[in-house]
Design a protein around this motif. Structure first.
Motif, PDB file in Angstrom:
ATOM      1  N   UNK A 161       0.808  -1.301   0.379  1.00 55.51           N
ATOM      2  CA  UNK A 161       0.320   0.071   0.127  1.00 55.51           C
ATOM      3  C   UNK A 161       0.845   1.284   0.185  1.00 55.51           C
ATOM      4  N   UNK A 162       0.211   2.644  -0.670  1.00 50.74           N
ATOM      5  CA  UNK A 162       1.387   3.518  -1.248  1.00 50.74           C
ATOM      6  C   UNK A 162       0.966   4.361   0.471  1.00 50.74           C
ATOM      7  N   UNK A 163       1.766   5.028   1.242  1.00 49.45           N
ATOM      8  CA  UNK A 163       1.149   5.627   2.629  1.00 49.45           C
ATOM      9  C   UNK A 163       2.764   7.075   1.810  1.00 49.45           C
ATOM     10  N   UNK A 164       3.609   7.271   2.796  1.00 43.08           N
ATOM     11  CA  UNK A 164       4.324   8.112   1.989  1.00 43.08           C
ATOM     12  C   UNK A 164       5.732   7.082   1.151  1.00 43.08           C
ATOM     13  N   UNK A 165       5.847   5.739   2.154  1.00 40.80           N
ATOM     14  CA  UNK A 165       5.804   5.388   1.325  1.00 40.80           C
ATOM     15  C   UNK A 165       5.647   3.994   1.565  1.00 40.80           C
ATOM     16  N   UNK A 166       5.736   2.909   0.220  1.00 42.91           N
ATOM     17  CA  UNK A 166       5.288   1.265  -0.272  1.00 42.91           C
ATOM     18  C   UNK A 166       5.293   0.825   1.443  1.00 42.91           C
ATOM     19  N   UNK A 167       4.351   0.306   1.839  1.00 43.79           N
ATOM     20  CA  UNK A 167       4.238  -0.610   2.926  1.00 43.79           C
ATOM     21  C   UNK A 167       3.493  -1.719   2.540  1.00 43.79           C
ATOM     22  N   UNK A 168       4.559  -3.352   3.185  1.00 47.63           N
ATOM     23  CA  UNK A 168       3.654  -4.072   3.150  1.00 47.63           C
ATOM     24  C   UNK A 168       1.984  -4.017   3.351  1.00 47.63           C
ATOM     25  N   UNK A 169       0.608  -4.740   2.567  1.00 47.56           N
ATOM     26  CA  UNK A 169      -0.352  -4.240   3.041  1.00 47.56           C
ATOM     27  C   UNK A 169      -1.130  -6.170   3.680  1.00 47.56           C
ATOM     28  N   UNK A 170      -2.049  -5.696   4.542  1.00 47.58           N
ATOM     29  CA  UNK A 170      -2.625  -6.253   5.433  1.00 47.58           C
ATOM     30  C   UNK A 170      -3.958  -6.126   5.685  1.00 47.58           C
ATOM     31  N   UNK A 171      -4.688  -7.259   6.201  1.00 51.91           N
ATOM     32  CA  UNK A 171      -6.137  -7.224   6.282  1.00 51.91           C
ATOM     33  C   UNK A 171      -6.817  -7.918   7.533  1.00 51.91           C
ATOM     34  N   UNK A 172      -7.046  -6.734   8.065  1.00 55.97           N
ATOM     35  CA  UNK A 172      -7.345  -7.846   9.506  1.00 55.97           C
ATOM     36  C   UNK A 172      -9.106  -7.718   9.913  1.00 55.97           C
ATOM     37  N   UNK A 173      -9.074  -8.777  10.007  1.00 56.63           N
ATOM     38  CA  UNK A 173     -11.005  -9.517  10.853  1.00 56.63           C
ATOM     39  C   UNK A 173     -10.887  -9.242  11.864  1.00 56.63           C
ATOM     40  N   UNK A 174     -12.152  -8.377  11.810  1.00 56.87           N
ATOM     41  CA  UNK A 174     -12.701  -7.804  13.077  1.00 56.87           C
ATOM     42  C   UNK A 174     -14.198  -8.348  13.820  1.00 56.87           C
ATOM     43  N   UNK A 175     -13.887  -8.878  15.103  1.00 61.37           N
ATOM     44  CA  UNK A 175     -15.422  -8.761  15.603  1.00 61.37           C
ATOM     45  C   UNK A 175     -15.876  -8.101  16.271  1.00 61.37           C
ATOM     46  N   UNK A 176     -17.126  -8.024  16.256  1.00 65.50           N
ATOM     47  CA  UNK A 176     -17.635  -6.737  17.207  1.00 65.50           C
ATOM     48  C   UNK A 176     -19.032  -7.074  17.197  1.00 65.50           C
ATOM     49  N   UNK A 177     -19.456  -7.194  18.490  1.00 63.64           N
ATOM     50  CA  UNK A 177     -21.248  -7.219  19.108  1.00 63.64           C
ATOM     51  C   UNK A 177     -22.434  -6.562  17.579  1.00 63.64           C
ATOM     52  N   UNK A 178     -21.595  -5.840  17.193  1.00 64.38           N
ATOM     53  CA  UNK A 178     -21.860  -4.457  16.141  1.00 64.38           C
ATOM     54  C   UNK A 178     -20.891  -3.700  15.670  1.00 64.38           C
ATOM     55  N   UNK A 179     -21.065  -3.424  14.185  1.00 61.44           N
ATOM     56  CA  UNK A 179     -20.089  -1.966  13.681  1.00 61.44           C
ATOM     57  C   UNK A 179     -20.768  -0.703  14.301  1.00 61.44           C
ATOM     58  N   UNK A 180     -22.430  -0.354  14.869  1.00 61.19           N
ATOM     59  CA  UNK A 180     -23.267   0.483  14.489  1.00 61.19           C
ATOM     60  C   UNK A 180     -22.569   1.812  15.342  1.00 61.19           C
ATOM     61  N   UNK A 181     -22.600   2.796  15.165  1.00 60.40           N
ATOM     62  CA  UNK A 181     -22.084   3.657  15.595  1.00 60.40           C
ATOM     63  C   UNK A 181     -22.682   4.940  16.243  1.00 60.40           C
ATOM     64  N   UNK A 182     -22.489   6.021  16.860  1.00 62.24           N
ATOM     65  CA  UNK A 182     -23.245   7.136  17.184  1.00 62.24           C
ATOM     66  C   UNK A 182     -23.335   7.576  15.603  1.00 62.24           C
ATOM     67  N   UNK A 183     -22.198   7.559  14.854  1.00 64.25           N
ATOM     68  CA  UNK A 183     -22.651   8.115  13.242  1.00 64.25           C
ATOM     69  C   UNK A 183     -23.591   7.101  12.809  1.00 64.25           C
ATOM     70  N   UNK A 184     -24.034   5.762  12.704  1.00 64.11           N
ATOM     71  CA  UNK A 184     -24.922   5.685  11.778  1.00 64.11           C
ATOM     72  C   UNK A 184     -26.370   6.327  12.020  1.00 64.11           C
ATOM     73  N   UNK A 185     -26.292   6.596  13.456  1.00 60.35           N
ATOM     74  CA  UNK A 185     -27.278   6.831  13.474  1.00 60.35           C
ATOM     75  C   UNK A 185     -27.576   8.856  13.036  1.00 60.35           C
ATOM     76  N   UNK A 186     -25.875   9.157  12.993  1.00 65.20           N
ATOM     77  CA  UNK A 186     -25.772  10.276  12.432  1.00 65.20           C
ATOM     78  C   UNK A 186     -26.712  10.790  10.596  1.00 65.20           C
TER      79      UNK A 186
END
Ligand code: AMP
Ligand code: MG
Length: 492
Positions: A161-186
């Motif tokens: 992935x290109x940031x200030x320099x090229x960096x190794x890319x990665x994927x995180x598998x995230x587990x949540x009781x949900x991803x609903x946020x205050x921002x979802x209501x907004x």
């Protein structure tokens, strides 16, 4: 046989404007660098199947598991106080929901799996460093007993992935009781979509607060419940020295879990004004500001719910204000109770907050290490011979002595014996936290030298934060002057 996820998706069944249907973007050569086997089992997934080339492809977003209904969730949010009407999952994709061994519904989300309609100018990707940081800090929080999203896996994508320099890319598998946020209501409130707000509130009640469904005024009860969980959460953060770093409303979970580990950090020396995030120039999200900001975010949440409260707007506002007015009380109760436990007090007295404050003030004035002070205090509680170990953390050791006299007087009025007190204190005052310099060191080893052994070791240590683990005693140490990390970066 293929990897089986027993998906039961409910968010994807909500109206179309709640999300965008989008699949992860395949990557060239994914490689699993970490699988959280106990968590996989808890989610009723087969760790052996996940720990395979096919599993790596799934966890990198190269292959979709059967039953997945991949979506990017829509949300808005206040970022550093400025409202952005459309944010959304710009680099995360929700594969679906599973029911864990406790019967709790959990989101399984890939973070860094490619662009979505919400990516704006971003590439939809994540770099390995921030993925490992989120992995380690979220798992450390869980082991500390603090509500948090979890990390199921980390894969490297084989692409840069290109940031200030090229960096190794990665994927995180995230587990949540949900991803609903205050921002979802907004998101819906900003569009004056009252039906959307109501639909979301009903979904949240059913999912996170089922007991409220039968209450007389469920939306009022929802506001109360979210306030209570955030108050309890932020109190727990403060009690372990955690600084979230980016407490925007889109990073404030409705379920009360800690979410979105970006430039977060645990402080070493106690300093209420501590800020680590490189993007927080004003100190908006400083350690000691976190309760105030949580209330600010909850106020934005309450605003979204107003149309559901009463037709009479003034009445609705008054009701919301009275609910928000209870935040300070709830936060204080949780925080003071936590401080009492940290000091070894089983009973409560009016003078206890003052006693706790006296210690915190001395710690701040003497640059005492937050975690070690309380950990060593646990041993000093059993035997005054332990005082020297605490004193040595204070620039002026006499500052501790003066306070210790008051503390011992107070302990003398407690019903429990010293041994019980010590054990109780050790169970709330961790020996190990993910210290910033250590997190940076494991990231450097992994990213610069492809060496994941330090990452594994740090994870092992942090899995049992309340045990001494003499073989790993070096991980208790605060950073030496040259090791101190003063800034953390978002890594977007
Ligand atoms: P965060 O700072 O991670 O909470 O993200 C704030 C917003 O920016 C969210 O809408 C993210 O989805 C989006 N975002 C962050 N990084 C990226 C990226 N690399 N590509 C696309 N969107 C991103
Ligand atoms: Mg975020």
């Amino acid at each position: 046989m293929t990897v089986h996820f027993p998906f039961q998706n409910t968010y994807a069944a909500l109206p179309d404007n709640f999300f965008a249907r989008v699949a992860p973007t395949p990557v060239t050569s994914p490689r699993l660098v970490k699988l959280n086997r106990p968590l996989a089992l808890h989610l009723r997934l087969d760790p052996d199947r996940l720990d395979s080339p096919e599993g790596a492809e799934i966890l990198a977003g190269k292959r979709l598991p059967e039953g997945a209904d991949p979506i990017a969730m829509a949300y808005a949010g206040h970022q550093f106080g400025h409202f952005v009407p459309q944010l959304g999952d710009g680099r995360a994709i929700l594969l679906g929901e599973v029911i864990d061994a406790d019967g709790v519904r959990r989101d399984i989300q890939l973070k860094g799996s490619g662009p979505t309609p919400f990516s704006r100018r971003g590439d939809g990707r994540a770099a390995l460093g921030p993925v490992l940081r989120e992995y380690i800090v979220s798992e450390a929080m869980a082991a500390l007993g603090i509500p948090t999203t979890r990390s199921l896996a980390a894969v490297v994508t084989g692409e840069n992935v290109i940031r200030e320099t090229p960096l190794p890319g990665a994927v995180l598998t995230r587990v949540a009781s949900s991803h609903i946020r205050v921002g979802t209501f907004q998101y819906f409130a900003a569009r004056s979509d009252v039906a959307g707000v109501r639909r979301l509130a009903d979904h949240v009640i059913a999912r996170h607060y089922p007991d409220l469904a039968g209450s007389e005024r469920p939306y009022h009860a929802l506001l109360d419940a979210v306030i209570a969980r955030q108050a309890a959460l932020v109190a727990q953060w403060l009690l372990v020295g955690f600084i979230h770093g980016v407490m925007n409303t889109d990073n404030t979970s409705i379920s009360g879990e800690t979410i979105d580990y970006g430039p977060c950090a645990f402080m070493d020396q106690y300093d209420p004004a501590a800020v680590f995030s490189s993007i927080d120039e004003m100190g908006r999200y400083a350690y000691g500001n976190q309760p105030r900001i949580a209330l600010w975010n909850l106020t934005r949440f309450a605003e979204c719910l107003l149309p559901l409260f009463a037709d009479d707007q003034e009445k609705a506002i008054a009701e919301a204000q009275s609910a928000l007015g209870r935040f300070a009380e709830e936060f204080d109760a949780a925080y003071q109770a936590g401080l009492r436990r940290k000091l070894g007090l089983f009973t409560a007295r009016d003078e206890d907050p003052e006693l706790a404050n006296g210690l915190l003030k001395a710690m701040a004035e003497n640059a005492a290490d937050f975690t070690l002070t309380f950990r060593r205090l646990s041993d000093a509680a059993a035997d005054a011979a332990g005082d020297a170990e605490v004193q040595s953390l204070f620039a002026d050791p006499a500052a501790f002595d003066a306070w210790a006299v008051r503390w011992r007087q107070r302990l003398a009025a407690e019903p429990h014996d010293a041994v019980a007190r010590q054990a109780a204190m050790r169970a709330v005052n961790p020996a190990f936290i993910p210290r910033n310099h250590q997190v940076e060191a494991i990231i450097r080893a992994a990213v610069d030298r492809n060496d994941f052994a330090p990452f594994e070791e740090l994870l092992t240590v942090l899995a049992n934060p309340y045990q001494d683990q003499p073989a790993f005693a070096r991980y208790m140490a605060p950073p030496a002057q040259h090791e101190r990390v003063l800034q953390t970066f978002c890594g977007t």
